[in-house]
Design a protein around this motif. Sequence first.
Motif, short mmCIF file in Angstrom:
data_model
loop_
_atom_site.label_atom_id
_atom_site.label_comp_id
_atom_site.label_asym_id
_atom_site.label_seq_id
_atom_site.Cartn_x
_atom_site.Cartn_y
_atom_site.Cartn_z
N ILE A 1 4.47 30.92 62.44
CA ILE A 1 3.19 30.29 62.14
C ILE A 1 3.45 28.96 61.44
O ILE A 1 4.15 28.92 60.42
CB ILE A 1 2.34 31.20 61.23
CG1 ILE A 1 2.05 32.54 61.95
CG2 ILE A 1 1.03 30.51 60.84
CD1 ILE A 1 1.42 33.58 61.06
N THR B 1 -3.57 34.94 59.15
CA THR B 1 -2.95 35.44 60.39
C THR B 1 -1.73 36.29 60.06
O THR B 1 -1.55 37.39 60.60
CB THR B 1 -2.57 34.27 61.31
OG1 THR B 1 -3.73 33.49 61.61
CG2 THR B 1 -1.96 34.77 62.61
N HIS C 1 5.86 34.24 69.93
CA HIS C 1 4.56 33.60 69.70
C HIS C 1 4.70 32.56 68.59
O HIS C 1 5.27 32.86 67.54
CB HIS C 1 3.52 34.64 69.29
CG HIS C 1 3.20 35.63 70.36
ND1 HIS C 1 3.75 36.89 70.40
CD2 HIS C 1 2.39 35.54 71.45
CE1 HIS C 1 3.29 37.54 71.46
NE2 HIS C 1 2.46 36.74 72.12
N VAL D 1 2.26 29.91 66.46
CA VAL D 1 0.86 29.61 66.16
C VAL D 1 0.77 28.29 65.41
O VAL D 1 1.45 28.10 64.38
CB VAL D 1 0.23 30.74 65.31
CG1 VAL D 1 -1.19 30.37 64.90
CG2 VAL D 1 0.25 32.05 66.08
N LEU E 1 -4.90 31.80 72.36
CA LEU E 1 -3.51 32.11 72.65
C LEU E 1 -3.28 31.95 74.15
O LEU E 1 -4.04 32.49 74.96
CB LEU E 1 -3.16 33.54 72.23
CG LEU E 1 -1.74 34.00 72.53
CD1 LEU E 1 -0.74 33.30 71.62
CD2 LEU E 1 -1.63 35.52 72.37
N GLY F 1 -0.20 29.82 70.22
CA GLY F 1 -1.52 30.10 69.70
C GLY F 1 -2.01 28.98 68.81
O GLY F 1 -1.23 28.12 68.38
N LEU G 1 -6.52 36.10 65.98
CA LEU G 1 -5.14 35.85 66.42
C LEU G 1 -4.32 37.13 66.36
O LEU G 1 -3.48 37.37 67.24
CB LEU G 1 -4.51 34.75 65.56
CG LEU G 1 -4.92 33.33 65.93
CD1 LEU G 1 -4.52 32.35 64.83
CD2 LEU G 1 -4.31 32.91 67.26
#
Length: 467
Positions: A42, A52, A241, A243, A372, A379, A399
């Motif tokens: 993140i 998140t 992932h 973000v 996303l 994301g 998220l």
Amino acid sequence: MTMHVPLSDDFVNGDVSFWYRAIGLPAPGDPLDGDRDADVAIVGGGYTGLWTAYYLKKADPGLRVVVLEREFAGFGASGRNGGWVTAELAGSRERYAATHGHDAAVRLQRAMFDTVDEVIAAAKDEGIDADIVKGGMFHVARNAAQQARLRGMIDDDRAWGWHEEDLRPLPLDEFTPRLRVAGATGAAWTPHCARVQPARLARGLAAAVRRLGVDLYERTPVTEIAPGEARTPRGIVRAAHVVRATEGFTATFPATHRQWLPMNSSLIVTEPLPPDVWDAIGWSGNELLGDMAHYYMYAQRTADGRIAFGGRGKPYLYGSRIDRRGHTHAWTVEALWNLLIAMFPAASGARVAHAWSGVLAVPRDWCATVGLDPATGLGWAGGYTGHGVATANLAGRTLRDLILGHDTDLTVLPWVNRRVRPWEPEPLRWLGVHAMYRLYRVADARERAGLSRTSALARLADRLTGR
């Protein structure tokens, strides 16, 4: 600073915010030290990134979650805002309805109502003392044109799913005993808003995610976000992932420079007011306060008896530049002070203790988004247009569900995966934003002078910028 404003002997301009001055600037945590592998990376340690991370780890404690922050957690808008946990939509319900239908826009609004209570409950669960009080919010009108907009707002809200218990008009004989605003012609009240000390909430969230096992690296600027990795001068974090939770700082990345415009908002805070001044003002219910002007204000009575009073200052810096430390121009401080004492003459003997500014993100259609891309694992969330304290919590929970692959009521809300065109290149961006706020100021002046309807100049400003 040369201006006609009474300043306290220890007046501070900038240095992040008064909220951090009150509790002390944190010592930044450890930076990233070398490459890392994670499940979720993140970028951004504000409310969006922290919520998140929080909800991901609560849902799946085994997830490896890394948060990367350039300064310290809560350095940006999360630690500088006006302290409103508000259910107001970060965007246009008409635009959300245009793509997903009227009922979907109503569901988004209802989700925001619930989010105010979710923020309060999560803070309580984590033992975060952030001066949170759900006292609701007053909208106040101070001239005929504002009064007409207030009536229109109530009628419109009824058509969009707001019931009497969600928003109700207050006649002056009911409003004035609760809060005495000079020149008030009418008001409305909603329970869906809570006061918060923003920096305390940010600091508490940072501590909570660390307790859950999130690796929060501060003093770690991210230079590039790409599928599967976040690059920093101190190493690369690789994750399935990634973000982007950078809100007003999104414009600092070349790839997203024009995606969201970094809009400045500024606040001042008085010294603690003596009991006789509060007796004259009222405001014992901890309500938040906003007005119906185009160049609008927002305010709270702080836990230690001050007035924190905000509005748009110098709204936008050419080239989407950002003043990271929050310095506020003298004319902005003066404008905010003049409006404060115009609304609360009893406070005219007070002094200003602190002024600061921060940036919020504005998409081209003024509608927030969360999403996303399953093909890339990238994301994002943001574009809160000033309503981010609560909206960031809804984004964090959304998220979580998107990343975990859960189909829920949150993942089908109309702001999910919303994409719009970027802002225009300079100088068009600068000219458009400054023209908009110039038109709003003139429109407000004409309405104060006696215009009984909304000025056509304000409507022109809305059309000019797509607001």
